[in-house]
Design a protein around this motif. Structure first.
Motif, short mmCIF file in Angstrom:
data_model
loop_
_atom_site.label_atom_id
_atom_site.label_comp_id
_atom_site.label_asym_id
_atom_site.label_seq_id
_atom_site.Cartn_x
_atom_site.Cartn_y
_atom_site.Cartn_z
N ALA A 74 0.78 -1.34 -0.05
CA ALA A 74 -0.14 -0.05 0.03
C ALA A 74 0.87 1.25 0.14
CB ALA A 74 -0.93 -0.03 1.17
N ASP A 75 2.06 1.13 0.61
CA ASP A 75 2.82 2.37 0.55
C ASP A 75 3.96 2.27 -0.59
OD1 ASP A 75 2.03 3.52 2.82
OD2 ASP A 75 3.60 2.30 4.11
N GLY A 76 3.53 1.55 -1.70
CA GLY A 76 4.38 1.21 -3.01
C GLY A 76 5.38 0.63 -2.77
N LEU A 77 5.74 -0.30 -1.91
CA LEU A 77 6.85 -0.87 -1.92
C LEU A 77 6.62 -2.44 -2.46
CD1 LEU A 77 8.26 -0.39 1.85
CD2 LEU A 77 9.26 0.37 -0.66
N ASP A 78 7.42 -2.97 -3.48
CA ASP A 78 7.25 -4.14 -4.23
C ASP A 78 8.20 -5.23 -3.55
OD1 ASP A 78 6.22 -5.86 -6.04
OD2 ASP A 78 8.04 -5.66 -7.41
N VAL A 79 7.52 -5.97 -2.64
CA VAL A 79 8.11 -6.99 -1.57
C VAL A 79 7.34 -8.18 -2.01
CG1 VAL A 79 9.12 -5.33 -0.24
CG2 VAL A 79 7.17 -6.53 0.40
N THR A 80 8.15 -9.52 -1.77
CA THR A 80 7.25 -10.70 -1.66
C THR A 80 6.98 -11.04 -0.21
OG1 THR A 80 9.52 -11.85 -0.98
CG2 THR A 80 8.97 -11.45 -3.36
N LEU A 81 6.12 -12.16 0.02
CA LEU A 81 5.64 -12.46 1.30
C LEU A 81 6.86 -12.82 2.15
CD1 LEU A 81 3.34 -13.02 3.20
CD2 LEU A 81 3.18 -15.43 1.90
N GLU A 82 8.09 -13.60 1.60
CA GLU A 82 9.33 -13.93 2.23
C GLU A 82 9.99 -12.52 2.89
OE1 GLU A 82 11.84 -16.44 4.42
OE2 GLU A 82 10.04 -16.84 3.35
N GLN A 83 10.13 -11.66 2.17
CA GLN A 83 10.72 -10.30 2.32
C GLN A 83 10.00 -9.56 3.45
OE1 GLN A 83 10.50 -8.76 -1.56
NE2 GLN A 83 13.04 -8.80 -1.86
N ALA A 84 8.52 -9.84 3.33
CA ALA A 84 7.78 -9.18 4.44
C ALA A 84 8.08 -9.86 5.77
CB ALA A 84 6.20 -9.11 4.03
N LYS A 85 8.02 -11.11 5.56
CA LYS A 85 8.31 -11.98 7.05
C LYS A 85 9.76 -11.50 7.58
CE LYS A 85 5.84 -16.12 5.57
NZ LYS A 85 6.21 -17.35 5.29
N ASN A 86 10.92 -11.12 6.57
CA ASN A 86 12.28 -10.86 7.12
C ASN A 86 12.05 -9.44 7.79
OD1 ASN A 86 13.56 -13.20 6.50
ND2 ASN A 86 13.74 -12.70 4.26
N ILE A 87 11.16 -8.51 7.15
CA ILE A 87 11.12 -7.18 7.57
C ILE A 87 10.35 -7.26 8.97
CG2 ILE A 87 9.86 -5.06 7.26
CD1 ILE A 87 10.54 -5.53 3.99
N LEU A 88 9.43 -8.07 9.15
CA LEU A 88 8.78 -8.38 10.62
C LEU A 88 9.81 -8.77 11.65
CD1 LEU A 88 5.27 -9.47 9.80
CD2 LEU A 88 6.06 -7.47 10.73
N GLU A 89 10.58 -9.77 11.24
CA GLU A 89 11.65 -10.34 12.07
C GLU A 89 12.51 -9.09 12.75
OE1 GLU A 89 13.52 -13.83 10.95
OE2 GLU A 89 11.81 -14.57 10.08
N PHE A 90 13.11 -8.35 11.72
CA PHE A 90 13.94 -7.40 11.80
C PHE A 90 13.35 -6.33 12.83
CE2 PHE A 90 15.58 -3.09 10.76
CZ PHE A 90 16.75 -3.34 11.28
N LEU A 91 12.11 -5.88 12.27
CA LEU A 91 11.53 -4.92 13.17
C LEU A 91 11.20 -5.40 14.72
CD1 LEU A 91 9.05 -3.25 10.80
CD2 LEU A 91 11.20 -2.20 11.57
N ARG A 92 10.78 -6.75 14.76
CA ARG A 92 10.64 -7.24 16.30
C ARG A 92 11.98 -7.33 17.18
NH1 ARG A 92 7.08 -11.29 13.36
NH2 ARG A 92 4.97 -10.21 13.66
#
Length: 60
Positions: free
Chosen positions: A27-45
């Motif tokens: 929604a913010d215009g970032l083209d990421v895969t589900l796996e990348q989204a998982k990695n981003i969540l892990e990093f943020l946590r």
């Protein structure tokens, strides 16, 4: 306990699922895969945990 049940239990605590994170990022215009989204969540946590730990150590 099945893997799906474990994931649902974890998601109840964390509230933002990788699927929801993917939607938010796209929604913010970032083209990421589900796996990348998982990695981003892990990093943020991890970053959040480090930040809270440092804050609590300074308060003592």
């Amino acid at each position: 306990m099945e893997n799906k049940e474990v994931n649902e239990e974890v998601n109840e605590k964390r509230r933002i699922t990788p699927e929801r994170a993917l939607e938010m990022l796209q929604a913010d215009g970032l083209d990421v895969t589900l796996e990348q989204a998982k990695n981003i969540l892990e990093f943020l946590r991890k970053l959040a945990n480090i930040t809270v730990s440092k804050y609590l150590k300074r308060r003592q």
